[in-house]
Scaffold this motif. Structure first.
Motif, PDB file in Angstrom:
ATOM      1  N   ALA A   1       0.864  -1.191   0.000  1.00 16.55           N
ATOM      2  CA  ALA A   1       0.000   0.000   0.000  1.00 16.55           C
ATOM      3  C   ALA A   1       0.894   1.232   0.000  1.00 16.55           C
ATOM      4  N   ILE A   2       0.846   1.989  -1.091  1.00 13.65           N
ATOM      5  CA  ILE A   2       1.664   3.188  -1.227  1.00 13.65           C
ATOM      6  C   ILE A   2       0.742   4.411  -1.250  1.00 13.65           C
ATOM      7  N   VAL A   3       1.006   5.374  -0.356  1.00 11.50           N
ATOM      8  CA  VAL A   3       0.184   6.577  -0.263  1.00 11.50           C
ATOM      9  C   VAL A   3       1.099   7.799  -0.343  1.00 11.50           C
ATOM     10  N   THR A   4       0.689   8.804  -1.104  1.00 11.87           N
ATOM     11  CA  THR A   4       1.468  10.038  -1.197  1.00 11.87           C
ATOM     12  C   THR A   4       0.626  11.210  -0.728  1.00 11.87           C
ATOM     13  N   ILE A   5       1.273  12.241  -0.207  1.00 10.18           N
ATOM     14  CA  ILE A   5       0.616  13.521   0.079  1.00 10.18           C
ATOM     15  C   ILE A   5       1.477  14.603  -0.560  1.00 10.18           C
ATOM     16  N   GLU A   6       0.880  15.356  -1.500  1.00  6.92           N
ATOM     17  CA  GLU A   6       1.660  16.235  -2.370  1.00  6.92           C
ATOM     18  C   GLU A   6       1.007  17.615  -2.502  1.00  6.92           C
ATOM     19  N   ASP A   7       1.802  18.564  -2.911  1.00  5.94           N
ATOM     20  CA  ASP A   7       1.310  19.919  -3.185  1.00  5.94           C
ATOM     21  C   ASP A   7       2.164  20.544  -4.289  1.00  5.94           C
ATOM     22  N   PRO A   8       1.735  20.410  -5.563  1.00  2.00           N
ATOM     23  CA  PRO A   8       0.543  19.711  -6.032  1.00  2.00           C
ATOM     24  C   PRO A   8       0.883  18.290  -6.477  1.00  2.00           C
ATOM     25  N   ILE A   9      -0.140  17.534  -6.898  1.00  2.00           N
ATOM     26  CA  ILE A   9       0.089  16.241  -7.536  1.00  2.00           C
ATOM     27  C   ILE A   9       0.501  16.511  -8.978  1.00  2.00           C
ATOM     28  N   GLU A  10       1.740  16.194  -9.314  1.00  5.45           N
ATOM     29  CA  GLU A  10       2.258  16.542 -10.645  1.00  5.45           C
ATOM     30  C   GLU A  10       1.996  15.457 -11.681  1.00  5.45           C
ATOM     31  N   ARG A  11       1.906  14.222 -11.279  1.00  2.00           N
ATOM     32  CA  ARG A  11       1.624  13.131 -12.215  1.00  2.00           C
ATOM     33  C   ARG A  11       0.842  12.054 -11.477  1.00  2.00           C
ATOM     34  N   LYS A  12      -0.245  11.575 -12.064  1.00  2.00           N
ATOM     35  CA  LYS A  12      -1.080  10.555 -11.424  1.00  2.00           C
ATOM     36  C   LYS A  12      -0.605   9.163 -11.836  1.00  2.00           C
ATOM     37  N   PHE A  13      -0.549   8.261 -10.856  1.00  2.00           N
ATOM     38  CA  PHE A  13      -0.075   6.901 -11.079  1.00  2.00           C
ATOM     39  C   PHE A  13      -1.147   5.890 -10.690  1.00  2.00           C
ATOM     40  N   ASN A  14      -1.263   4.835 -11.488  1.00  2.00           N
ATOM     41  CA  ASN A  14      -2.165   3.747 -11.148  1.00  2.00           C
ATOM     42  C   ASN A  14      -1.562   2.920 -10.011  1.00  2.00           C
ATOM     43  N   GLY A  15      -2.413   2.456  -9.093  1.00  2.00           N
ATOM     44  CA  GLY A  15      -1.954   1.593  -8.018  1.00  2.00           C
ATOM     45  C   GLY A  15      -1.362   2.334  -6.840  1.00  2.00           C
ATOM     46  N   ILE A  16      -1.367   3.688  -6.888  1.00  2.00           N
ATOM     47  CA  ILE A  16      -0.832   4.494  -5.794  1.00  2.00           C
ATOM     48  C   ILE A  16      -1.910   5.493  -5.365  1.00  2.00           C
ATOM     49  N   THR A  17      -2.174   5.576  -4.059  1.00  2.00           N
ATOM     50  CA  THR A  17      -3.148   6.533  -3.540  1.00  2.00           C
ATOM     51  C   THR A  17      -2.458   7.882  -3.348  1.00  2.00           C
ATOM     52  N   GLN A  18      -2.961   8.913  -4.040  1.00  3.02           N
ATOM     53  CA  GLN A  18      -2.343  10.234  -3.987  1.00  3.02           C
ATOM     54  C   GLN A  18      -3.303  11.249  -3.378  1.00  3.02           C
ATOM     55  N   VAL A  19      -2.798  12.027  -2.425  1.00  2.00           N
ATOM     56  CA  VAL A  19      -3.607  13.009  -1.697  1.00  2.00           C
ATOM     57  C   VAL A  19      -3.068  14.404  -1.983  1.00  2.00           C
ATOM     58  N   GLN A  20      -3.969  15.332  -2.315  1.00  3.21           N
ATOM     59  CA  GLN A  20      -3.595  16.717  -2.597  1.00  3.21           C
ATOM     60  C   GLN A  20      -3.751  17.564  -1.337  1.00  3.21           C
ATOM     61  N   VAL A  21      -2.693  18.282  -0.940  1.00  2.00           N
ATOM     62  CA  VAL A  21      -2.766  19.194   0.194  1.00  2.00           C
ATOM     63  C   VAL A  21      -3.778  20.298  -0.098  1.00  2.00           C
ATOM     64  N   ASN A  22      -4.574  20.651   0.908  1.00  2.00           N
ATOM     65  CA  ASN A  22      -5.563  21.722   0.755  1.00  2.00           C
ATOM     66  C   ASN A  22      -5.632  22.512   2.055  1.00  2.00           C
ATOM     67  N   PRO A  23      -4.713  23.496   2.242  1.00  2.00           N
ATOM     68  CA  PRO A  23      -4.658  24.247   3.513  1.00  2.00           C
ATOM     69  C   PRO A  23      -5.961  24.959   3.850  1.00  2.00           C
ATOM     70  N   ARG A  24      -6.702  25.426   2.841  1.00  2.00           N
ATOM     71  CA  ARG A  24      -7.960  26.138   3.095  1.00  2.00           C
ATOM     72  C   ARG A  24      -8.975  25.235   3.779  1.00  2.00           C
ATOM     73  N   ALA A  25      -8.916  23.949   3.448  1.00  2.00           N
ATOM     74  CA  ALA A  25      -9.845  22.986   4.050  1.00  2.00           C
ATOM     75  C   ALA A  25      -9.253  22.332   5.293  1.00  2.00           C
ATOM     76  N   GLY A  26      -8.041  22.769   5.680  1.00  2.00           N
ATOM     77  CA  GLY A  26      -7.403  22.208   6.864  1.00  2.00           C
ATOM     78  C   GLY A  26      -6.559  20.982   6.605  1.00  2.00           C
ATOM     79  N   LEU A  27      -6.379  20.626   5.310  1.00  2.00           N
ATOM     80  CA  LEU A  27      -5.569  19.455   4.973  1.00  2.00           C
ATOM     81  C   LEU A  27      -4.129  19.900   4.699  1.00  2.00           C
ATOM     82  N   THR A  28      -3.308  19.895   5.726  1.00  2.00           N
ATOM     83  CA  THR A  28      -1.897  20.243   5.593  1.00  2.00           C
ATOM     84  C   THR A  28      -1.073  18.969   5.499  1.00  2.00           C
TER      85      THR A  28
END
Length: 561
Positions: free
Chosen positions: A346-373
Motif C-alpha cells: 500500500a503506497i500513499v502520497t501527500i503532495e502539493d501539487p500532484i504533478e503526475r497521477k499513477f495507477n496503483g498508488i493513492t495520492q492526496v492533494q494538500v488543501n490548507p484552506r480545508a485544513g488538509l496540511t
C-alpha cells in the motif's frame, strides 16, 4: 518529375543490399506500408539516409531543419489542415513558385492539389518526417497567435480594450469567453507543451506584453503582444483557474486542467501585481513528454542506480531527496515510487501539487484552506495501514517529526527537503527541532541532486580551458567541450538535461556522529575518509566525458568557501 524506384536508388547508393531490398519487398506485401517505412522499421537504414539518397537521385535539396527557413508570409497560402494531411510545410514564395519541405517528393497527388489550391507552381525540398512535424507545429501556432490578436482587435477595438469599461468585470468576463481569447490562451499552452516547457511567464511592460517559456531550465522569449490585449489574456486565465478577476491588487493562486484531443495535464497559476498590470506564471505539471519515470531512463550512472536500488530495499526508515527548486526532485521520487509499486504494498502520497497521477498508488492533494496540511494529512495516512509513504516536502518541524516517527514505527518514508547538499540535511532536521537521536535512527539515505544541461551533440567542439575557469572549479583541466550553437539547439549550445547525484547512505558511524550532534565539518571529514562519491566528482566526470561544459560545472559547484 520522373518516376523513381526507391529500392533501386538505395541499392545503387549502397544504403541497403539487394538481399535487404528483397526482404523489405516481401515484408511490404504483408504490412502494406510504404517501402521507405518498411526499410526503416526493419533497421536497414534510417529515414534521413533514405531521404538523402532519394534527394540526390532526384537532384533536389535535402534540408535538415526546415523550420528555420520558413517565411511566415507564405504560410497563409497553405492551410494547416492541408499541411498536416500531406505532411508538408511551406518555406518560401519566389517568382511564382512555392517551395515546400516534404518527406515524399514522389507524392504527385500532393503536388497537384497544392498547385490547384494555391495557383502557384510547387517546388520540393526533402526533410525528415519529425522535422516537418516540428515545423508545422511551430509556424502554424505562431501565425495563428498573430491572427488571433488581430481577431481580438477587430472584435473589440483597441479603445474598447483599453478604455474605462475594462473596470466592468462582468463585461470583461463576457469578452474573455469569446472564441478569439480562448483560442489565444489555448494556443500559448499548446505551443509550450510542444516545446517541452515547464513554465509560461506572461509579463506586462509599458507598451507590450512579453511571453516567455522556461525550457531546460532557461527562459526563452516566445512572443511579444501589444499591451492592448494583456488584460483579456490575464482575465481568461484567472477565470479558468478559479481566481478573483475583480482583485488586481494582491497576489493570487489558482489551478485548472488543460484538455485537448491529444493530451490532458494540470496547470498551476500564480498572479503578481505590477505597475503595468498583473504578471501571470503558469506551471505545467507533468507536461514534459521527455520524462519517463523509470530509474534506468534518467541517465544515471550504474554506480548511482545501484546505490539507489540498495536504499529502496530498506524495509523502513526515511529516504530524503534534496536540491534547489527545479532540480528534478519530484521526478526522482516518482521514479522510485514506480520502482516500489507492487500489488502487495500500500503506497500513499501527500503532495502539493500532484504533478503526475499513477495507477496503483493513492495520492492526496494538500488543501490548507480545508485544513488538509502535510502534517494533518500525514497523521490520517498513518491510520490507513500504508507500507510506503511519500511526502511532497518536509517544510516544518511538525511534519518532520511525524515523518520520522512513522519511519521508526516500521514505515518506509520518502520525501524532499530544501538543503544545499546531502550532509547538511541531517543538520537541517535537527534545526527544525527533531531530536538528534531520532534523526540518527530514522534517516537511512539522503540524495542531493542537480540538473545539468547537456552539450548539443551536433555542434559541440573541443576547446582549451582557461586558467580562470580552472581556478573557479579548483581543477587542472586542459580541454573540455562546449556547443557553438546550431539550428538543432536553437543557437544555445545545449540540448536537454541530465541529473547528477550525491548519495549518502547512513551507516552506523554516521548514526553515532549525528546522535552526538556532530557539526558539518565532522560529517564532511568522515565522508572524505570513507571516499563517498560527492556531487563534485559526478559533475567533473560529466565535464571530462564531454557531456556538459565547464560553465555548467561552475554554475553548480562554485562556492565562496
Amino acid at each position: 518529375m520522373r518516376a523513381v524506384r526507391l529500392g533501386q536508388v538505395l541499392v545503387d547508393e549502397k544504403i541497403i543490399t539487394p538481399d535487404q531490398l528483397n526482404n523489405a519487398l516481401d515484408r511490404q506485401r504483408i504490412v502494406k506500408k510504404r517501402l521507405g517505412v518498411v526499410i526503416s522499421e526493419m533497421g536497414y537504414a534510417n529515414e534521413r539516409d533514405i531521404l538523402k539518397a532519394l534527394a540526390k537521385r532526384l537532384s533536389v535539396e535535402y534540408v535538415d531543419t526546415p523550420l528555420f527557413s520558413v517565411e511566415l508570409d507564405v504560410v497563409k497560402l497553405i492551410s494547416e489542415q492541408l499541411a498536416r494531411k500531406y505532411n508538408i510545410v511551406p518555406m518560401n514564395l519566389r517568382n511564382g513558385v512555392i517551395t515546400i519541405a516534404t518527406n515524399d517528393p514522389l507524392d504527385f497527388t500532393c503536388l497537384e492539389d497544392l498547385n490547384i489550391i494555391t495557383g502557384y507552381e510547387i517546388k520540393t525540398v526533402v526533410s525528415a518526417t519529425s522535422e516537418i512535424e516540428k515545423a508545422i507545429n511551430r509556424v502554424y501556432s505562431r501565425r495563428s497567435a498573430d491572427e488571433i490578436i488581430n481577431d481580438i482587435k477587430d472584435e473589440y477595438g483597441v479603445t474598447s480594450v483599453l478604455g474605462g469599461d475594462t473596470s466592468d468585470d462582468e463585461s470583461m468576463a463576457e469578452r474573455v469567453d469569446s472564441a478569439p481569447v480562448v483560442k489565444l490562451v489555448n494556443n500559448l499552452i499548446f505551443d509550450a507543451f510542444q516545446q517541452n516547457a515547464s513554465d509560461i511567464h506572461i509579463e506586462p511592460e509599458e507598451n507590450m506584453t512579453r511571453v516567455r517559456y522556461r525550457i531546460d531550465g532557461d527562459l526563452q522569449l516566445h512572443n511579444e503582444f501589444s499591451a492592448d490585449v494583456h488584460q483579456l489574456i490575464i482575465t481568461r486565465i484567472k477565470i479558468v483557474s478559479g481566481m478573483n478577476i475583480a482583485e488586481k491588487r494582491i497576489p493570487q493562486d489558482g489551478s485548472f486542467q488543460f484538455k485537448s484531443e491529444f493530451f490532458t495535464f494540470d496547470i498551476r497559476v500564480s498572479s503578481l501585481p505590477t505597475p503595468y498590470g498583473e504578471k501571470i506564471v503558469l506551471r505545467l505539471l507533468g507536461a514534459d513528454r521527455n520524462i519517463d519515470y523509470n530509474l534506468s531512463s534518467l541517465g544515471l550512472s550504474e554506480y548511482t542506480q545501484e546505490i539507489i536500488r540498495k536504499a529502496l530495499r530498506l524495509p523502513h526508515g526515511i529516504l530524503l531527496v534534496t536540491g534547489p527548486t527545479g532540480s528534478g526532485k519530484t521526478t526522482t521520487l516518482y521514479s522510485m515510487l514506480a520502482q516500489l509499486a507492487d500489488v502487495k504494498k500500500a503506497i500513499v502520497t501527500i503532495e502539493d501539487p500532484i504533478e503526475r497521477k499513477f495507477n496503483g498508488i493513492t495520492q492526496v492533494q494538500v488543501n490548507p484552506r480545508a485544513g488538509l496540511t502535510f502534517a494533518n494529512g500525514l497523521r490520517s495516512i498513518l491510520r490507513q495501514d500504508p507500507d510506503t509513504i511519500m511526502i511532497g516536502e518536509i517544510r516544518d518541524g511538525e511534519t518532520a517529526e511525524i515523518a520520522i516517527r512513522a519511519a521508526i514505527t516500521g514505515h518506509f518514508v520518502l520525501s524532499t527537503i530544501h538543503t544545499n547538499d546531502a550532509l547538511s540535511t541531517v543538520v537541517r532536521l535537527v534545526d527544525m527541532g527533531v531530536e538528534p537521536f531520532l534523526v540518527a535512527s530514522s534517516v537511512k539515505c539522503v540524495i542531493s541532486q542537480r540538473l545539468v544541461k547537456k552539450v548539443c551533440p551536433n555542434c559541440k567542439k573541443e576547446h582549451e580551458v582557461e586558467l580562470s575557469d580552472n581556478l573557479l572549479l579548483q581543477t587542472h583541466l586542459k580541454s573540455a567541450y562546449k556547443g557553438n550553437g546550431c539550428t538543432e539547439c536553437n543557437q544555445t549550445g545545449y540540448q536537454g538535461r541530465t541529473a547528477v547525484f550525491e548519495i549518502i547512505l547512513i551507516d552506523s558511524k554516521l548514526q553515532e556522529l549525528i546522535a552526538d550532534k556532530a557539526n558539518m565539518d565532522d560529517l564532511k571529514h568522515y565522508a572524505q575518509e570513507k571516499k563517498m562519491r560527492m556531487l563534485r566528482e559526478e559533475v567533473l566526470d560529466l565535464i571530462t566525458s564531454g557531456v556538459t561544459t565547464v560553465e555548467e560545472g561552475i554554475r553548480i559547484l562554485y562556492s565562496v568557501d
